[in-house]
Motif scaffolding. Structure first.
Motif, PDB file in Angstrom:
ATOM      1  N   TRP A   1       0.805  -1.223   0.000  1.00 47.89           N
ATOM      2  CA  TRP A   1       0.000   0.000   0.000  1.00 47.89           C
ATOM      3  C   TRP A   1       0.838   1.274   0.000  1.00 47.89           C
ATOM      4  CZ3 TRP A   1      -5.334  -0.359  -0.492  1.00 47.89           C
ATOM      5  CH2 TRP A   1      -5.854  -1.670  -0.367  1.00 47.89           C
ATOM      6  N   GLN A   2       2.091   1.192  -0.457  1.00 41.14           N
ATOM      7  CA  GLN A   2       2.894   2.396  -0.647  1.00 41.14           C
ATOM      8  C   GLN A   2       2.813   2.785  -2.131  1.00 41.14           C
ATOM      9  OE1 GLN A   2       6.879   2.235   1.020  1.00 41.14           O
ATOM     10  NE2 GLN A   2       6.219   0.768   2.576  1.00 41.14           N
ATOM     11  N   ASP A   3       1.911   3.682  -2.438  1.00 42.64           N
ATOM     12  CA  ASP A   3       1.689   4.052  -3.829  1.00 42.64           C
ATOM     13  C   ASP A   3       2.912   4.743  -4.425  1.00 42.64           C
ATOM     14  OD1 ASP A   3      -0.844   3.060  -3.806  1.00 42.64           O
ATOM     15  OD2 ASP A   3      -1.831   4.995  -3.497  1.00 42.64           O
ATOM     16  N   PRO A   4       3.182   4.523  -5.721  1.00 41.57           N
ATOM     17  CA  PRO A   4       4.214   5.315  -6.391  1.00 41.57           C
ATOM     18  C   PRO A   4       3.853   6.797  -6.315  1.00 41.57           C
ATOM     19  CG  PRO A   4       3.455   3.499  -7.782  1.00 41.57           C
ATOM     20  CD  PRO A   4       2.515   3.581  -6.626  1.00 41.57           C
ATOM     21  N   GLN A   5       4.856   7.643  -6.251  1.00 47.07           N
ATOM     22  CA  GLN A   5       4.595   9.079  -6.174  1.00 47.07           C
ATOM     23  C   GLN A   5       5.779   9.842  -6.755  1.00 47.07           C
ATOM     24  OE1 GLN A   5       4.508  10.443  -2.045  1.00 47.07           O
ATOM     25  NE2 GLN A   5       5.629   8.609  -1.418  1.00 47.07           N
ATOM     26  N   PHE A   6       5.558  11.126  -7.018  1.00 49.74           N
ATOM     27  CA  PHE A   6       6.652  11.967  -7.470  1.00 49.74           C
ATOM     28  C   PHE A   6       7.667  12.095  -6.337  1.00 49.74           C
ATOM     29  CE2 PHE A   6       2.962  13.280 -10.010  1.00 49.74           C
ATOM     30  CZ  PHE A   6       3.486  13.126 -11.282  1.00 49.74           C
ATOM     31  N   LEU A   7       8.940  11.955  -6.671  1.00 47.96           N
ATOM     32  CA  LEU A   7       9.988  11.854  -5.656  1.00 47.96           C
ATOM     33  C   LEU A   7      10.326  13.214  -5.056  1.00 47.96           C
ATOM     34  CD1 LEU A   7      12.405   9.425  -7.547  1.00 47.96           C
ATOM     35  CD2 LEU A   7      10.571   8.837  -5.946  1.00 47.96           C
ATOM     36  N   ARG A   8      10.406  13.263  -3.731  1.00 49.57           N
ATOM     37  CA  ARG A   8      10.809  14.500  -3.080  1.00 49.57           C
ATOM     38  C   ARG A   8      12.277  14.823  -3.367  1.00 49.57           C
ATOM     39  NH1 ARG A   8       8.187  14.545   3.048  1.00 49.57           N
ATOM     40  NH2 ARG A   8       5.973  14.648   2.399  1.00 49.57           N
ATOM     41  N   GLU A   9      13.114  13.769  -3.412  1.00 47.29           N
ATOM     42  CA  GLU A   9      14.551  14.010  -3.572  1.00 47.29           C
ATOM     43  C   GLU A   9      14.916  14.538  -4.954  1.00 47.29           C
ATOM     44  OE1 GLU A   9      14.045   9.419  -3.808  1.00 47.29           O
ATOM     45  OE2 GLU A   9      13.068  11.133  -2.830  1.00 47.29           O
ATOM     46  N   THR A  10      14.013  14.439  -5.918  1.00 48.03           N
ATOM     47  CA  THR A  10      14.291  14.977  -7.259  1.00 48.03           C
ATOM     48  C   THR A  10      13.372  16.148  -7.604  1.00 48.03           C
ATOM     49  OG1 THR A  10      12.797  13.334  -8.242  1.00 48.03           O
ATOM     50  CG2 THR A  10      15.141  12.760  -8.119  1.00 48.03           C
ATOM     51  N   GLU A  11      12.730  16.703  -6.597  1.00 55.51           N
ATOM     52  CA  GLU A  11      11.811  17.816  -6.842  1.00 55.51           C
ATOM     53  C   GLU A  11      12.522  19.008  -7.468  1.00 55.51           C
ATOM     54  OE1 GLU A  11       8.219  20.101  -4.394  1.00 55.51           O
ATOM     55  OE2 GLU A  11       9.829  19.059  -3.316  1.00 55.51           O
ATOM     56  N   HIS A  12      13.793  19.212  -7.099  1.00 57.16           N
ATOM     57  CA  HIS A  12      14.546  20.341  -7.655  1.00 57.16           C
ATOM     58  C   HIS A  12      14.737  20.213  -9.157  1.00 57.16           C
ATOM     59  CE1 HIS A  12      17.581  17.218  -6.976  1.00 57.16           C
ATOM     60  NE2 HIS A  12      18.364  17.836  -7.841  1.00 57.16           N
ATOM     61  N   ILE A  13      14.807  18.969  -9.670  1.00 53.47           N
ATOM     62  CA  ILE A  13      14.925  18.759 -11.119  1.00 53.47           C
ATOM     63  C   ILE A  13      13.630  19.152 -11.810  1.00 53.47           C
ATOM     64  CG2 ILE A  13      15.185  16.983 -12.908  1.00 53.47           C
ATOM     65  CD1 ILE A  13      17.073  15.505 -10.993  1.00 53.47           C
ATOM     66  N   ARG A  14      12.515  18.733 -11.246  1.00 47.99           N
ATOM     67  CA  ARG A  14      11.223  19.053 -11.851  1.00 47.99           C
ATOM     68  C   ARG A  14      10.922  20.547 -11.794  1.00 47.99           C
ATOM     69  NH1 ARG A  14       9.991  14.723  -8.567  1.00 47.99           N
ATOM     70  NH2 ARG A  14       8.662  15.977  -7.176  1.00 47.99           N
ATOM     71  N   ASN A  15      11.418  21.219 -10.750  1.00 50.47           N
ATOM     72  CA  ASN A  15      11.112  22.634 -10.573  1.00 50.47           C
ATOM     73  C   ASN A  15      12.104  23.564 -11.268  1.00 50.47           C
ATOM     74  OD1 ASN A  15       8.899  21.958  -9.012  1.00 50.47           O
ATOM     75  ND2 ASN A  15       9.973  22.193  -7.059  1.00 50.47           N
ATOM     76  N   ASP A  16      13.190  23.016 -11.770  1.00 50.98           N
ATOM     77  CA  ASP A  16      14.211  23.844 -12.425  1.00 50.98           C
ATOM     78  C   ASP A  16      13.805  24.086 -13.879  1.00 50.98           C
ATOM     79  OD1 ASP A  16      16.410  25.028 -13.552  1.00 50.98           O
ATOM     80  OD2 ASP A  16      17.838  23.488 -12.931  1.00 50.98           O
ATOM     81  N   PRO A  17      13.484  25.328 -14.262  1.00 52.22           N
ATOM     82  CA  PRO A  17      13.030  25.586 -15.638  1.00 52.22           C
ATOM     83  C   PRO A  17      14.158  25.725 -16.651  1.00 52.22           C
ATOM     84  CG  PRO A  17      13.022  27.622 -14.385  1.00 52.22           C
ATOM     85  CD  PRO A  17      13.462  26.542 -13.428  1.00 52.22           C
ATOM     86  N   SER A  18      15.413  25.636 -16.205  1.00 52.61           N
ATOM     87  CA  SER A  18      16.520  26.013 -17.088  1.00 52.61           C
ATOM     88  C   SER A  18      17.007  24.906 -18.010  1.00 52.61           C
ATOM     89  CB  SER A  18      17.707  26.503 -16.249  1.00 52.61           C
ATOM     90  OG  SER A  18      18.219  25.448 -15.434  1.00 52.61           O
ATOM     91  N   TRP A  19      16.781  23.652 -17.642  1.00 59.97           N
ATOM     92  CA  TRP A  19      17.390  22.586 -18.431  1.00 59.97           C
ATOM     93  C   TRP A  19      16.433  22.063 -19.497  1.00 59.97           C
ATOM     94  CZ3 TRP A  19      15.384  17.633 -18.660  1.00 59.97           C
ATOM     95  CH2 TRP A  19      14.484  17.268 -17.656  1.00 59.97           C
ATOM     96  N   ARG A  20      17.021  21.657 -20.618  1.00 57.02           N
ATOM     97  CA  ARG A  20      16.295  21.041 -21.725  1.00 57.02           C
ATOM     98  C   ARG A  20      17.155  19.935 -22.308  1.00 57.02           C
ATOM     99  NH1 ARG A  20      12.010  23.942 -23.891  1.00 57.02           N
ATOM    100  NH2 ARG A  20      12.405  23.339 -26.042  1.00 57.02           N
ATOM    101  N   VAL A  21      16.534  19.026 -23.011  1.00 58.07           N
ATOM    102  CA  VAL A  21      17.293  17.942 -23.642  1.00 58.07           C
ATOM    103  C   VAL A  21      17.983  18.471 -24.895  1.00 58.07           C
ATOM    104  CG1 VAL A  21      15.676  16.231 -22.748  1.00 58.07           C
ATOM    105  CG2 VAL A  21      15.391  17.095 -25.087  1.00 58.07           C
ATOM    106  N   ALA A  22      18.860  17.637 -25.458  1.00 53.43           N
ATOM    107  CA  ALA A  22      19.584  18.015 -26.669  1.00 53.43           C
ATOM    108  C   ALA A  22      18.609  18.277 -27.818  1.00 53.43           C
ATOM    109  CB  ALA A  22      20.555  16.904 -27.060  1.00 53.43           C
ATOM    110  N   PRO A  23      18.971  19.150 -28.756  1.00 59.48           N
ATOM    111  CA  PRO A  23      18.093  19.394 -29.907  1.00 59.48           C
ATOM    112  C   PRO A  23      17.966  18.157 -30.773  1.00 59.48           C
ATOM    113  CG  PRO A  23      20.229  20.448 -30.226  1.00 59.48           C
ATOM    114  CD  PRO A  23      20.206  19.955 -28.810  1.00 59.48           C
TER     115      PRO A  23
END
Length: 392
Positions: A63-85
């Protein structure tokens, strides 16, 4: 075993498969040393990541549902990075055809008019030793335009003489599948390393000379740490062959419930090599069943024919995929419709085409940049739908 096999043993690799015609073109001593380097650098981490999978499933069952990770929240909230063209040959992916790498299917896919051919060494290819070796030979022969096939009835299959062929994107096996016919220290090499490594070693420079590059679909990834392992392999492989970093491009299939909560993190780990994400719908449904099967009536699914892409849990997953991709400059590629055309039955054929059209229309309107088909007759339908939304 021939003298070639002795050199494999001397270099630390033992080949136990029955010899296959022309295998010496694939299993050269240099190529096998390359595989050994990839194996030695990653084998322990791969085993650790695989060992973590049952523990994660057990936690979900408890009963531990998958969830968005707290330890990687900074990656999701960082608007500066994008993948290669987009890399050459991957700028337009509105129609991708998928199929195994046997001769007939290779030729049909490359003649189909699709933008991309997903050369599948995973789900649609039985990994017998013969198929593994022949698949590598067929890919190289296709790149050299020297592949042909004649059926027992005398029907010939050849590549079209002129015009561009679809960009080839190879899908190697997932991390969980070993190649039992290739051993190092008595342990099998990962099937994914064999499929990726042999294709990359023999064809990376050939593809660059043709104005494209070595591109891959990565299946069965369950979290961003597994994507990080692939990225480390890409860096090592490019260094070993002296190929510029970032030459490889990878599209990740999101086909597990845990990966669905880490889409941006997966793109981040692969960002210098990432091309996009794909909605692997059928394995995604299976992942839900596998992880939640003990969690009571709420997670019991009806007949699979009723589990369509319009169901709320499937729609939420695909909408999240499009959001994650477009936020980070990656392409969102839709899944494969189940309907298959039937040339012998006009009514059944018309019904199949209409179902595919409806499925692709939904994807195009939801923001996908392209989608999969499994049959050449479906290429025009998919192209027409995406042309209508994407234009030129």
């Amino acid at each position: 075993m021939n003298s070639f096999t002795d050199s494999l043993t001397m270099s630390g690799i033992v080949c136990t498969g029955q010899p296959v015609c022309r295998q010496d073109e694939v299993l050269t001593p240099e190529a096998l040393r390359f595989l050994a380097e990839l194996h030695w650098a990653t084998a322990q981490r791969r085993q650790e990541l695989l060992a973590a999978r049952p523990a994660r499933r057990a936690a979900i069952a408890a009963w531990q549902d998958p969830q968005f990770l707290r330890e990687t929240e900074h990656i999701r909230n960082d608007p500066s990075w994008r993948v290669a063209p987009p890399a050459p040959g991957l700028e337009d992916r509105r129609v991708e055809i998928t199929g195994p790498v046997d001769k007939k299917m290779t030729i049909n896919a490359l003649n189909s008019g699709a933008k991309v051919w997903l050369a599948d060494m995973e789900d649609s290819s039985t990994p017998t030793w013969r198929n593994v070796i022949k698949g590598q030979l067929n890919l190289t022969d296709a790149l050299e335009r020297r592949i042909d096939f004649t059926t027992e009835e005398g029907k010939d299959y050849k590549l079209k003489a002129d015009g561009d062929l679809p960009t080839i994107v190879v899908r190697p096996r997932g991390w969980h599948l070993p190649e039992k016919h290739m051993l190092i220290d008595g342990q099998p090499i990962a099937g994914g390393i064999v499929d990726f490594g042999l294709f990359f070693f023999h064809n990376a420079r050939r593809l660059l000379a043709q104005g494209k590059g070595p591109y891959f679909y990565l299946p069965k990834i369950e979290n961003h740490l597994e994507a990080r392992l692939w990225n480390d392999i890409f860096i090592l492989a490019q260094d070993l062959l002296g190929i510029p970093q970032g030459t490889i491009r990878a599209t990740v299939l999101i086909e597990t419930i845990t990966a669905a909560f880490e889409m941006e993190e997966i793109l981040y780990e692969l960002r210098d090599h990432a091309s996009g994400l794909n909605a692997g719908r059928w394995d995604y449904i299976f992942s839900l069943i596998k992880n939640f099967r003990t969690r009571g009536p709420r997670f019991v699914l009806p007949d699979r024919g009723q589990v369509t892409m319009t169901q709320p849990f499937m729609r939420a997953y695909t909408e999240q995929l499009v959001r994650a991709c477009h936020k980070r400059g990656a392409m969102a590629i839709g899944g494969m419709a189940a309907a298959v055309p039937n040339r012998k039955d006009p009514e059944a054929n018309a019904n199949a085409l209409e179902k595919v059209r409806a499925d692709k229309t939904r994807e195009a309107n939801d923001g996908f940049d392209g989608s999969w088909v499994a049959h050449p007759d479906l290429v025009p339908v998919c192209r027409e739908v995406f042309d209508g939304v994407l234009g030129s």
